[in-house]
Design an enzyme around this catalytic site. Structure first.
Site, PDB file in Angstrom:
ATOM      1  N   HIS A 123       0.816  -1.221   0.000  1.00 57.57           N
ATOM      2  CA  HIS A 123       0.000   0.000   0.000  1.00 57.57           C
ATOM      3  C   HIS A 123       0.849   1.271   0.000  1.00 57.57           C
ATOM      4  O   HIS A 123       0.335   2.348  -0.314  1.00 57.57           O
ATOM      5  CB  HIS A 123      -0.982  -0.002   1.187  1.00 57.57           C
ATOM      6  N   ASP A 153       0.316  -7.727   1.655  1.00 57.97           N
ATOM      7  CA  ASP A 153       0.699  -6.318   1.682  1.00 57.97           C
ATOM      8  C   ASP A 153       2.215  -6.136   1.693  1.00 57.97           C
ATOM      9  O   ASP A 153       2.752  -5.273   2.381  1.00 57.97           O
ATOM     10  CB  ASP A 153       0.078  -5.601   2.883  1.00 57.97           C
ATOM     11  N   SER A 227       4.694   2.728   7.861  1.00 54.31           N
ATOM     12  CA  SER A 227       4.361   1.570   7.038  1.00 54.31           C
ATOM     13  C   SER A 227       5.538   1.150   6.174  1.00 54.31           C
ATOM     14  O   SER A 227       6.128   1.968   5.476  1.00 54.31           O
ATOM     15  CB  SER A 227       3.165   1.886   6.143  1.00 54.31           C
ATOM     16  N   LEU A 282      -2.752 -26.894   2.617  1.00 55.39           N
ATOM     17  CA  LEU A 282      -2.872 -28.148   3.345  1.00 55.39           C
ATOM     18  C   LEU A 282      -4.041 -28.958   2.804  1.00 55.39           C
ATOM     19  O   LEU A 282      -3.959 -30.171   2.651  1.00 55.39           O
ATOM     20  CB  LEU A 282      -3.063 -27.855   4.837  1.00 55.39           C
TER      21      LEU A 282
END
Length: 470
Positions: A123, A153, A227, A282
């Site tokens: 982002h 992300d 971030s 899985l």
């Protein structure tokens, strides 16, 4: 008129006498006057919330300087110039124009190799037109996007430089413990090279409520601009990429979240080696146990992952995992809830072999499971599709296509009334031949957002039909 003038003169004279009396008898010394402008949203607020934490760290003999020294020069300031659509005016609508505006966004990134590979959040660099990074020595370099993974992300950048860059090394986020001291390093509010301290508050946090995430939660102060920055342990090892905060104000209020380094590292390695992320599955369907769910199922365990069903042709099915099993560990990683399982699997690839510890009728078992690549895909409007087996293709008299495994519940009746049912084979999308779900994924990712979707389908009667979808 005369009376009014008299009153004015009396008022002025009275004020002068009062002022003279104050200046002569009451005023002790001249005081400076401070002029302030009130701000509704002050940028800086004095705070002492870290005082006790700092005293405690000092009492425990913890030294953060080594970790800070190892990390500061490896964390960069990321600047992203993006072009965004803005609200059109009547004139824009009349001429059919789409007005756009260039917008600067900033965040952080972490250098992970001396030749200029940088990890950050997706982002932070999303929709970028120009991308640059600023090093801790104030040098600015142009950055290119190597690859991204919106699901986790995570994004990987590359800068070209003749110099060997300072970098940080990945630590093992699985071995990080709740209560362990950590540092968050980044560029909040464009304040470069900022270090904050805290502890790991929790692990395997899912903020989406859909068991698609597995964050490390800390109480180290993280704000907008952090971030993509580093979360490191006291040894200076990268154990997370700071990604999100929970806040009603938009700023830090005590909770911050980081993508675990084991997941971030795997995503980066996949991007560098394959160009995309390779996810190993899985092959189990189920949910997290709790008191209510356990009582409903009639089991004594309140922690673990309860297996409702096992997907066919998966590693779990081949290894012998059954409905009703309770998964308690994978490779000695304790599984208390689905986000524990999700976080572990996000760090694995197809063909990785894992040891699953489970309870079956109260008896503990260990099974060796080979993770496989997912062969299912969610096709908008239609539902879940999967790679078709050779015998299924022969049944529908075709040599290629994917099978509709589950029809979308929302449009189920309408689709069935149109002849679209479970088991049908989709042979083409937008007039492009389909061999596997990888072809479907590629077509959907490269098509224009507003482009209608057309499918070619063979139904249970052997009829080939075409449908237009939006």
């Amino acid at each position: 008129m005369k009376k009014m003038l008299t009153l004015v003169l009396v008022s002025v004279l009275g004020g002068a006498i009062t002022l003279g009396t104050y200046k002569t008898f009451l005023e002790k010394e001249e005081q400076p006057i401070a002029t302030t402008t009130q701000q509704e949203n002050p940028v800086f607020l004095p705070t002492s919330y870290n005082t006790n934490k700092t005293i405690l760290a000092a009492a425990e003999g913890i030294d953060f300087t080594t970790a800070a020294d190892k990390t500061l020069d490896a964390v960069v300031h990321v600047k992203n110039i993006a072009v965004n659509n803005v609200q059109p005016t009547l004139q824009d609508l009349f001429y059919g124009r789409v007005p756009q505006r260039r917008q600067l966004g900033t965040g952080s990134g972490v250098i992970i190799s001396p030749d200029g590979y940088i990890i950050t959040n997706n982002h932070v660099i999303e929709d970028s037109e120009q991308l640059s990074i600023t090093l801790n020595d104030n040098r600015t370099l142009v950055a290119e996007i190597v690859g991204t993974d919106p699901k986790t992300d995570i994004a990987l950048l590359k800068v070209e430089t003749e110099d060997q860059l300072p970098y940080t090394t990945f630590g093992d986020s699985d071995s990080a413990k709740i209560g362990e001291w950590v540092l968050a390093v980044g560029n909040p509010f464009n304040l470069t090279s900022t270090v904050t301290a805290g502890i790991i508050s929790a692990k395997s946090r899912d903020l989406s409520g859909q068991s698609t995430q597995s964050f490390i939660q800390t109480d180290a102060a993280v704000n907008p601009g952090n971030s993509g920055g580093a979360l490191v342990n006291t040894a200076g090892e990268l154990i997370g990429i700071n990604t999100a905060i929970t806040s009603q104000t938009g700023s830090y209020i005590g909770y911050s979240f980081a993508v675990p380094s084991n997941i971030a590292k795997k995503v980066v390695q996949d991007i560098m080696e394959f160009g995309n992320v390779q996810n190993g599955i899985l092959g189990v369907i189920g949910g997290s146990l709790n008191s209510n769910y356990a009582e409903k199922l009639g089991v004594a365990e309140t922690e673990g992952f309860y297996v409702d069903d096992v997907e066919e042709d998966t590693g779990a099915a081949k290894a012998g995992i059954k409905s009703g099993d309770i998964i308690k560990k994978i490779d000695n990683i304790t599984i208390k809830k689905f986000s524990d399982l999700r976080g572990f699997l996000d760090s694995k690839r197809p063909n990785d072999v894992v040891t699953v510890t489970l309870l079956r009728n109260g008896v503990e078992k260990e099974l060796s499971v080979t993770l496989l690549k997912s062969n299912t895909y969610v096709l908008p409007v239609i539902g879940v599709i999967k790679n078709a087996k050779p015998e299924e293709l022969r049944k529908y008299k075709t040599k290629h296509g994917v099978k509709i495994m589950k029809v979308n519940g929302t449009y189920g009746r309408y689709l069935q009334s149109e002849g679209i049912e479970e088991g049908n084979i989709i042979t083409a999308i937008n007039n492009i031949k389909i061999e596997s779900i990888d072809d479907v994924d590629r077509i959907l990712k490269t098509r224009d957002t507003y482009q209608p979707l057309s499918i070619e389908l063979i139904n249970s009667k052997g009829e080939t039909n075409r449908y237009g979808l939006r």
